[in-house]
Design a protein around this motif. Structure first.
Motif, PDB file in Angstrom:
ATOM      1  N   GLN A  44       0.831  -1.199   0.000  1.00 43.15           N
ATOM      2  CA  GLN A  44       0.000   0.000   0.000  1.00 43.15           C
ATOM      3  C   GLN A  44       0.869   1.254   0.000  1.00 43.15           C
ATOM      4  OE1 GLN A  44      -3.677   0.745   0.450  1.00 43.15           O
ATOM      5  NE2 GLN A  44      -2.468   2.388  -0.370  1.00 43.15           N
ATOM      6  N   ARG A  45       1.922   1.223   0.800  1.00 43.71           N
ATOM      7  CA  ARG A  45       2.811   2.386   0.862  1.00 43.71           C
ATOM      8  C   ARG A  45       3.547   2.599  -0.454  1.00 43.71           C
ATOM      9  NH1 ARG A  45       3.868   3.563   6.622  1.00 43.71           N
ATOM     10  NH2 ARG A  45       2.506   2.088   7.672  1.00 43.71           N
ATOM     11  N   VAL A  46       3.944   1.499  -1.086  1.00 40.19           N
ATOM     12  CA  VAL A  46       4.621   1.636  -2.380  1.00 40.19           C
ATOM     13  C   VAL A  46       3.666   2.287  -3.381  1.00 40.19           C
ATOM     14  CG1 VAL A  46       5.719   0.420  -4.293  1.00 40.19           C
ATOM     15  CG2 VAL A  46       6.113  -0.345  -1.946  1.00 40.19           C
ATOM     16  N   ALA A  47       2.409   1.827  -3.356  1.00 40.91           N
ATOM     17  CA  ALA A  47       1.419   2.399  -4.270  1.00 40.91           C
ATOM     18  C   ALA A  47       1.248   3.894  -3.995  1.00 40.91           C
ATOM     19  CB  ALA A  47       0.084   1.676  -4.122  1.00 40.91           C
ATOM     20  N   LEU A  48       1.252   4.272  -2.722  1.00 42.46           N
ATOM     21  CA  LEU A  48       1.151   5.697  -2.382  1.00 42.46           C
ATOM     22  C   LEU A  48       2.379   6.445  -2.878  1.00 42.46           C
ATOM     23  CD1 LEU A  48      -0.211   5.705   1.283  1.00 42.46           C
ATOM     24  CD2 LEU A  48      -1.358   6.533  -0.768  1.00 42.46           C
ATOM     25  N   GLY A  49       3.542   5.817  -2.682  1.00 43.91           N
ATOM     26  CA  GLY A  49       4.789   6.440  -3.106  1.00 43.91           C
ATOM     27  C   GLY A  49       4.790   6.717  -4.596  1.00 43.91           C
ATOM     28  N   ARG A  50       4.296   5.747  -5.367  1.00 38.52           N
ATOM     29  CA  ARG A  50       4.267   5.907  -6.813  1.00 38.52           C
ATOM     30  C   ARG A  50       3.352   7.066  -7.201  1.00 38.52           C
ATOM     31  NH1 ARG A  50       2.562   0.625  -9.872  1.00 38.52           N
ATOM     32  NH2 ARG A  50       0.500   1.461  -9.498  1.00 38.52           N
ATOM     33  N   ALA A  51       2.344   7.318  -6.345  1.00 36.56           N
ATOM     34  CA  ALA A  51       1.428   8.426  -6.646  1.00 36.56           C
ATOM     35  C   ALA A  51       2.015   9.770  -6.244  1.00 36.56           C
ATOM     36  CB  ALA A  51       0.092   8.196  -5.943  1.00 36.56           C
ATOM     37  N   VAL A  52       2.672   9.831  -5.080  1.00 37.26           N
ATOM     38  CA  VAL A  52       3.086  11.148  -4.586  1.00 37.26           C
ATOM     39  C   VAL A  52       4.443  11.597  -5.109  1.00 37.26           C
ATOM     40  CG1 VAL A  52       1.737  10.961  -2.472  1.00 37.26           C
ATOM     41  CG2 VAL A  52       4.131  10.265  -2.455  1.00 37.26           C
ATOM     42  N   ILE A  53       5.172  10.713  -5.790  1.00 38.77           N
ATOM     43  CA  ILE A  53       6.523  11.104  -6.219  1.00 38.77           C
ATOM     44  C   ILE A  53       6.480  12.252  -7.223  1.00 38.77           C
ATOM     45  CG2 ILE A  53       6.696   9.423  -8.101  1.00 38.77           C
ATOM     46  CD1 ILE A  53       9.706   9.153  -7.145  1.00 38.77           C
ATOM     47  N   ARG A  54       5.461  12.237  -8.059  1.00 38.52           N
ATOM     48  CA  ARG A  54       5.264  13.402  -8.915  1.00 38.52           C
ATOM     49  C   ARG A  54       4.432  14.402  -8.134  1.00 38.52           C
ATOM     50  NH1 ARG A  54       2.399  13.613 -13.420  1.00 38.52           N
ATOM     51  NH2 ARG A  54       1.006  12.029 -12.615  1.00 38.52           N
TER      52      ARG A  54
END
Lengths: 433, 275
Positions: free
Chosen positions: A182-192
């Motif tokens: 879940q955190r990885v998925a969030l990371g992929r969203a917030v990196i941009r």
């Protein structure tokens, strides 16, 4: 607090109840929203969005219109099949709306690919790329946009640190726990830094404890990142805790758009009232008569006298007072014996609402069927006196945990009269808001 | 009591039977039989290929004086080598074309809705269900009229026609096992549809691709088997050389299977779930 400050901003202009009626040209949000847009930038605007699947058999979303402001966290909530996910997917560009317009930062995005819309999305299944490491997963949105490798690396590390997954960068998704994925998925969203964050039931695959943890983290993350977010869930607890405003949907149509407290305290119709709140609101068939003291509402086995302020509203309806439904939330009850002792839970703080001891018209007796101590409070399954044998008359009262109620015996229940709702039995509209 | 007792007894008896059937001895015996049936012809081939031309007729199990002379005859004397080269060329070209066309086609059938999509898909499969023997005459006519008879290109075209539908079908089924959310996430993350396929979906479907690749390579390497008949002469059959050629013909397939074993298992058991 930051969050509540922002809520006050909206209260000026944005509370808007969209009626369920079809002919809604004149009652769109536009009127009120235009005033508001002077103060806040509209980040996302949906204008009469309709989505039909198949050959017109399934109307997934019907006439969805609203404006979402910069930095706002909007939660779409409703039962499964209510069109909330479809609405989100039209915003993402994964579905094209059949009718209506979607504007992101004022730009009509009709026909644009998802990648052109500058959005980020977290999927229910996380949709992590199984063949890529955590590092590559988080960095992918930058990589595909041809960012220089060292900048990608720097931001991946930064993002991963922020989400507490810094030490997992070289693992693959299959080696991670649900919470880590879940955190990885969030990371992929917030990196941009996209214009919009879209969340499609991101917590529904987690176990209960983790879900509450991640909910808190999402809240913190949103406070930190401050981006406009649209979040879809069927879990009303998530809606209440995350949303600046909550959009309650049913059958493809908006039922109510309001801050969580408002949706809870002043649901516009019986659907919203029943959907928000846990355990759900008790609904009784009722009729009303005007009296000198106010309005006497008669439900199965008990009478309540609503205060004169309500009477004025009721008098103004000019409608059939025999076909009403009375809604009382479980937490609007209290064991009257405790009130006499001076133990007053929050909803009874206003002593004026309640005589001590409670007089007739504000309390009634009921037979306790089941006692469920929950720790902080106790849930009673009760049936009003005279209806002990009627299973359908059973309802839930959530009382203070100091109660001495015993299954099989009688308890006197007091009602917080300012928290009751009257619904039209036919349309389901809340007549008191 | 007796009724209940009877039920328990019967249950126990049945349980004993199953315990026996599932015991390691029985399982291994069955596996051994299967392997025996599969491997016996190969061993027979190998043993025969080590005999001399005359030794084949000596009716002994093992060669009297083992020799590689048959291999020499097979590989150098009779132009068998040319057949191997042809096989490699035709198989590679057919496989390349089949995979190049079949993979995207399978992806499209798994993901996109377009008018008559199901009808088109059924039609694609239908062409494969046609008995190949019925195609011989039209093939021959087409090949002669286009001047492609007796050319490698002609064989490649025939192979592609035969195996493309199968590969489309296999690839479609693999793509279906990959959640569509992956493509969608990729597109939201900044990919075009083609990029989403190239960067995300294709790498994930690679085991399936390897499986389809193996299957089609195997099926396409058809010229070696034909070449083994070179050793059937007018007056005699050179059994030793023929078996030597057969052993050589097995080698490429065996290598492919060994190399892609993992993917073949994945392919046979249907799906990439849990990858």
């Amino acid at each position: 607090m930051y969050r509540s400050e922002r809520r006050e901003d909206y209260q000026v202009a944005v509370y808007e109840v969209i009626p369920m009626s079809e002919s809604s040209e004149d009652i769109h949000v536009d009127g009120t929203a235009r005033e508001a847009s002077d103060e806040r930038d509209v980040s996302l605007r949906l204008d009469g969005v309709k989505k039909v699947f198949g050959d017109g058999e399934v109307v997934a979303v019907n006439d969805f219109s609203m404006e979402i402001y910069e930095g706002e966290f909007i939660v779409l909530v409703g039962p499964s099949g209510c069109g909330k996910t479809t609405t989100l997917r039209t915003v993402a560009g994964l579905e094209e709306p059949t009718e209506g317009r979607i504007l992101i930062d004022g730009e009509n995005v009709a026909g644009q690919d998802p990648r052109e819309r500058d959005i980020a999305m977290v999927f229910q299944s996380y949709a992590l790329y199984p063949h890529k490491t955590v590092r590559e997963n988080i960095g992918f949105p930058l990589e595909i946009r041809k960012y220089p490798a060292d900048e990608v690396e720097e931001r991946v590390v930064e993002t991963a640190e922020m989400l507490g997954i810094g030490e997992l960068l070289d693992r693959r998704p299959a080696d991670l726990s649900g919470g880590q994925q879940q955190r990885v998925a969030l990371g992929r969203a917030v990196i941009r830094s996209p214009k919009l964050f879209l969340f499609d039931e991101p917590l529904s695959n987690l176990d209960a404890k983790l879900r509450i943890e991640m909910r808190t983290e999402l809240n913190k993350l949103h406070d930190r990142v401050g981006k406009t977010s649209v979040y879809v869930t069927h879990d009303q607890a998530e809606a209440m805790t995350l949303g600046d405003r909550v959009v309650v949907m049913n059958d493809g149509e908006i039922q109510q758009v309001a801050p969580p407290e408002e949706v809870y305290a002043r649901p516009v119709n019986q659907f919203v009232a029943g959907f928000i709140g846990e355990p759900p609101m008790n609904i009784f068939d009722a009729s009303a008569t005007m009296t000198e003291d106010g309005v006497r509402v008669t439900a199965g086995g008990f009478d309540l006298t609503l205060p004169p302020s309500v009477a004025e509203t009721v008098r103004s309806w000019g409608r059939d007072l025999d076909r009403l439904e009375l809604g009382i939330r479980p937490e609007s009850f209290e064991d009257a014996a405790l009130l006499e002792l001076g133990i007053r839970p929050e909803s009874f703080e206003d002593a004026a609402l309640l005589d001590v001891p409670p007089a007739d018209g504000r309390s009634f007796e009921a037979r306790v069927m089941v006692v469920e101590p929950m720790g902080a409070h106790t849930d009673l399954a009760v049936r009003a006196t005279g209806h002990e044998d009627d299973e359908s008359a059973e309802f839930t009262a959530r009382v203070s945990n100091d109660t001495d109620a015993v299954a099989g015996e009688t308890v006197r229940l007091a009602v917080a009269l300012d928290e009751v709702h009257l619904f039209d039995a036919v349309s389901g509209d809340n007549l008191l808001v | 009591m007796s009724r209940a007792r009877f039920g328990v007894d019967r249950y126990r008896r049945r349980q004993r039977v199953w315990n026996f059937v599932e015991s390691p001895y029985v399982v291994h015996a069955v596996l051994f039989l299967a392997v025996f049936f599969i491997i016996t012809p190969l061993v027979w081939d190998l043993v025969t290929s080590l005999k001399t031309r005359e030794g084949v007729l000596a009716l002994t199990y093992l060669p009297q004086d083992p020799t590689l002379a048959a291999y020499e005859r097979a590989l150098f004397d009779r132009g068998f080598w040319q057949a191997v080269v042809n096989s490699v060329i035709v198989a590679s070209a057919s496989t390349a074309v089949v995979m190049l066309l079949g993979t995207p086609a399978g992806y499209v059938f798994s993901r996109f809705r377009f008018p008559f999509d199901n009808a088109v898909f059924v039609f694609v499969l239908f062409t494969r269900l046609f008995p190949p023997i019925g195609l011989v005459t039209p093939y021959y006519r087409i090949m002669t009229s286009t001047g492609l008879q007796n050319t490698k290109v002609g064989i490649v075209i025939a192979n592609v026609y035969l195996w493309l539908p199968l590969v489309i079908y296999i690839m479609r089924n693999f793509f279906i096992t990959i959640p569509q959310a992956l493509d969608e996430a990729a597109r939201v993350d900044g990919c075009t549809k083609v990029q989403a396929f190239r960067h995300i979906v294709f790498p994930v479907v690679l085991p399936g691709f390897a499986f389809a690749f193996t299957v089609s390579t195997d099926l396409n390497s058809m010229t070696i088997p034909v070449a083994t008949f070179l050793f059937v002469g007018d007056t005699s059959i050179d059994w030793a050389a023929m078996t030597a050629a057969a052993v050589v013909a097995v080698i490429p397939s065996a290598l492919v299977v060994v190399f892609f074993q993992r993917y073949i298992v994945v392919g046979m058991t249907g799906g990439l779930k849990g990858e």
